[in-house]
Scaffold this active site. Structure first.
Site, mmCIF file in Angstrom:
data_model
loop_
_atom_site.group_PDB
_atom_site.id
_atom_site.type_symbol
_atom_site.label_atom_id
_atom_site.label_comp_id
_atom_site.label_asym_id
_atom_site.label_seq_id
_atom_site.Cartn_x
_atom_site.Cartn_y
_atom_site.Cartn_z
ATOM 1 N N LYS A 20 1.391 -1.425 -0.671
ATOM 2 C CA LYS A 20 -0.418 -0.349 -0.050
ATOM 3 C C LYS A 20 0.442 1.443 -0.162
ATOM 4 O O LYS A 20 1.991 1.263 0.357
ATOM 5 C CB LYS A 20 -1.171 -0.063 1.221
ATOM 6 C CG LYS A 20 -1.930 -0.922 1.261
ATOM 7 C CD LYS A 20 -2.541 -1.354 0.073
ATOM 8 C CE LYS A 20 -4.034 -1.994 0.518
ATOM 9 N NZ LYS A 20 -4.758 -2.059 -0.213
ATOM 10 N N GLU A 63 -2.061 1.029 -8.954
ATOM 11 C CA GLU A 63 -3.799 0.362 -8.539
ATOM 12 C C GLU A 63 -3.780 1.706 -7.851
ATOM 13 O O GLU A 63 -3.510 2.430 -7.088
ATOM 14 C CB GLU A 63 -3.642 -1.350 -7.697
ATOM 15 C CG GLU A 63 -5.249 -1.022 -7.836
ATOM 16 C CD GLU A 63 -5.127 -2.060 -5.696
ATOM 17 O OE1 GLU A 63 -4.582 -3.472 -7.149
ATOM 18 O OE2 GLU A 63 -6.296 -2.652 -5.726
ATOM 19 N N GLU A 83 -12.032 -2.478 -8.364
ATOM 20 C CA GLU A 83 -12.854 -3.517 -7.272
ATOM 21 C C GLU A 83 -13.638 -2.942 -6.630
ATOM 22 O O GLU A 83 -14.498 -3.357 -5.861
ATOM 23 C CB GLU A 83 -11.598 -3.547 -6.344
ATOM 24 C CG GLU A 83 -11.359 -1.751 -5.348
ATOM 25 C CD GLU A 83 -10.744 -1.776 -4.263
ATOM 26 O OE1 GLU A 83 -8.880 -2.626 -4.307
ATOM 27 O OE2 GLU A 83 -10.195 -1.776 -3.041
ATOM 28 N N HIS A 89 -10.188 -8.349 -7.381
ATOM 29 C CA HIS A 89 -9.690 -8.097 -6.225
ATOM 30 C C HIS A 89 -10.356 -9.411 -5.203
ATOM 31 O O HIS A 89 -12.086 -8.930 -5.799
ATOM 32 C CB HIS A 89 -10.441 -6.655 -5.893
ATOM 33 C CG HIS A 89 -10.419 -5.835 -4.441
ATOM 34 N ND1 HIS A 89 -11.528 -6.516 -3.771
ATOM 35 C CD2 HIS A 89 -9.414 -5.741 -3.643
ATOM 36 C CE1 HIS A 89 -10.980 -5.459 -2.550
ATOM 37 N NE2 HIS A 89 -9.756 -4.884 -2.792
HETATM 38 MG MG MG Z 1 -7.315 -1.868 -4.068
#
Ligand code: MG
Length: 372
Positions: A159, A215, A241, A291
Site C-alpha cells: 500500500k 493500482e 474493485e 480483487h
Molecule cells: Mg485496491
C-alpha cells in the site's frame, strides 16, 4: 426435489490482535456472513457476503430467507436479480450457494458447469496492508513481504497513499532493495492521489522493471484523468474493485483508461455478473486481476472463474493474471481447505466448489451479536 428447505446463517467476527491499514484507514476487525442453503433432497451450497453484520443479518432473516424458502433452487437468476435490487453483496452470497447446489445436482465441478477449465493452476499474489501503528512501519511492512517470499509467493501488492509521499517512497525503496529480484511488486494507492501526486511516483517507478501495476492512484470517477496518467506511466495501471455494476466500468473501458481491471466477485451482484465482467474485459482486450481481499469463499470463486478465463498472453508463464490472496492476519481466510503453494492454487475437479468449509472454525468465529 430442488426446493429450498433451509438456510443457515453464520455471522463471523474477529477482533485483530494488531490493527493494520491502507490509505482508507485502520482495520480493527474482520467480519463476514457465511450462508449455507439446503435443498429438500439434502444438497447444500455455501455463500459469502461482507458488509455490516447487523444489517446483513436483518436483511437475510427478515427478507431474503422468507423470500427464497420453499422456492426452486434452480431458478438462480430470478432470485439473484431480485435480491441484487436490495443488496448486491447479499445477492452474491445467494448466487454462490445456489450455483454450488446446481453443480452438485449436475454432478460436476463449478469449472465444468461453466464450460470447463482452461488452466489447471491459477497464480495468486500476496496482498498486504502496509500500515501499522508503529514508527518504523515500513521496516515491518518489508519484513512481512519477505516472509511471504520465503513462503513461495513471487508476486505481491503493498500500500501507498496513506502517508506522506516521502515516507511511502522510503518504504517502496526499501522493498526494492531487499526483495529478491525475481519477485514482482504492485503498489496500491486506493484512489488517494490527485494527478500531480501520482506523477511524483514516475521517477521511482522508472528505476525498476519489477512492477506488476500501479493500482488506483487517483479517483476512478475521472476516466480521462486515468487515460492521461496512463500515457505517462511505463507500467500497467489497474483499478475497479469498488464498482458494483459492470456499466460503471464502461467509461474506463471506452477511454482505455486501465490496463488491468479488478472486479470483486462479491461486489457485482452475483457470480454470473462477475463472470460477465471478466468477459467484458477480454472483449476490450484487457487483463483482469480480481480483487478478493474480503473472504475465502469469494476468493475461491475468483480462482475458479480465472481458471476458465482464456489467456491474455501467449507468453509462457505470463498467460494468466493473478488473483489477490490476503496475506494479513485474518482467520476468516482459513475457512476453506484450499491453500496456495509456490504462489499458485491448484484448481479442484470435485463436484461443486471442490473445497471444504472448516465447520469447527465456523463455530469458533461466530459473532456474539454485540456491537462493533
Ligand atoms: Mg485496491
Amino acid at each position: 426435489m430442488s426446493t429450498i428447505h433451509s438456510v443457515d446463517l453464520y455471522p463471523l467476527f474477529v477482533l485483530l490482535k494488531r490493527p493494520y491499514g491502507d490509505a482508507n484507514g485502520w482495520k480493527m476487525h474482520r467480519a463476514a456472513l457465511i450462508i449455507r442453503i439446503h435443498t429438500a433432497s439434502g444438497i447444500s451450497g455455501w455463500g459469502e457476503a461482507v458488509d455490516w453484520l447487523p444489517s446483513l443479518m436483518r436483511l437475510f432473516e427478515h427478507r431474503i430467507v422468507p423470500e427464497i424458502m420453499h422456492q426452486d433452487a434452480r431458478h438462480i437468476q430470478k432470485w439473484v436479480q431480485k435480491i441484487a435490487r436490495w443488496n448486491r453483496r447479499a445477492a452474491s452470497a445467494v448466487s454462490m450457494a445456489l450455483s454450488e447446489i446446481a453443480t452438485k445436482q449436475a454432478g460436476c465441478s463449478m469449472c465444468d458447469w461453466w464450460g470447463g477449465k482452461l488452466h489447471t493452476r491459477v497464480p495468486v499474489y500476496a496482498s498486504f496492508q502496509s500500515y501499522v501503528q508503529k514508527e518504523r512501519w515500513d521496516r515491518l511492512a518489508v519484513d512481512q513481504v519477505l516472509a511471504a517470499y520465503e513462503a513461495g509467493f513471487r508476486q505481491c501488492k503493498v500500500k501507498v497513499g496513506g502517508r506522506t509521499l516521502q515516507e511511502d517512497q522510503r518504504h517502496i525503496q526499501l522493498l526494492l532493495n531487499e526483495l529478491p529480484a525475481n519477485a514482482r511488486i504492485a503498489i496500491d494507492a486506493n484512489e488517494s492521489y490527485d494527478a500531480a501526486a501520482a506523477q511524483a511516483w514516475l521517477p521511482l517507478l522508472a528505476q525498476s522493471n519489477r512492477w506488476l501495476w500501479f493500482e488506483e492512484p487517483i479517483s476512478l470517477k475521472h476516466a480521462e484523468a486515468y487515460r492521461d496518467l496512463k500515457r505517462q506511466l511505463t507500467i500497467p495501471i489497474a483499478g475497479g474493485e469498488n464498482l458494483t455494476v459492470s456499466k460503471d466500468y464502461l467509461p474506463l473501458l471506452q477511454e482505455r483508461a486501465l490496463d488491468i481491471v479488478q472486479p470483486d466477485p462479491m461486489h457485482l451482484g452475483g457470480i454470473e455478473a462477475y463472470r460477465h465482467m471478466l468477459a467484458l474485459a477480454r472483449t476490450h482486450g484487457l487483463r483482469v486481476s480480481p480483487h478478493t481481499f474480503d473472504g475465502a469463499l469469494s476468493r475461491h470463486y475468483a480462482v475458479l472463474a480465472q481458471a476458465c478465463l482464456p489467456a491474455w498472453s501467449k507468453m509462457q508463464g505470463d498467460e494468466l493474471e493473478p488473483v489477490e490472496w490476503d496475506a494479513m492476519e485474518n482467520p476468516l481466510g482459513e475457512l476453506l481447505s484450499i491453500k496456495p503453494r509456490e504462489g499458485h492454487v491448484v484448481v479442484p475437479d470435485e463436484p461443486g466448489i471442490g473445497a471444504e468449509v472448516d465447520e469447527e472454525l465456523l463455530q469458533a468465529l461466530k459473532w456474539d451479536g454485540s456491537g462493533y
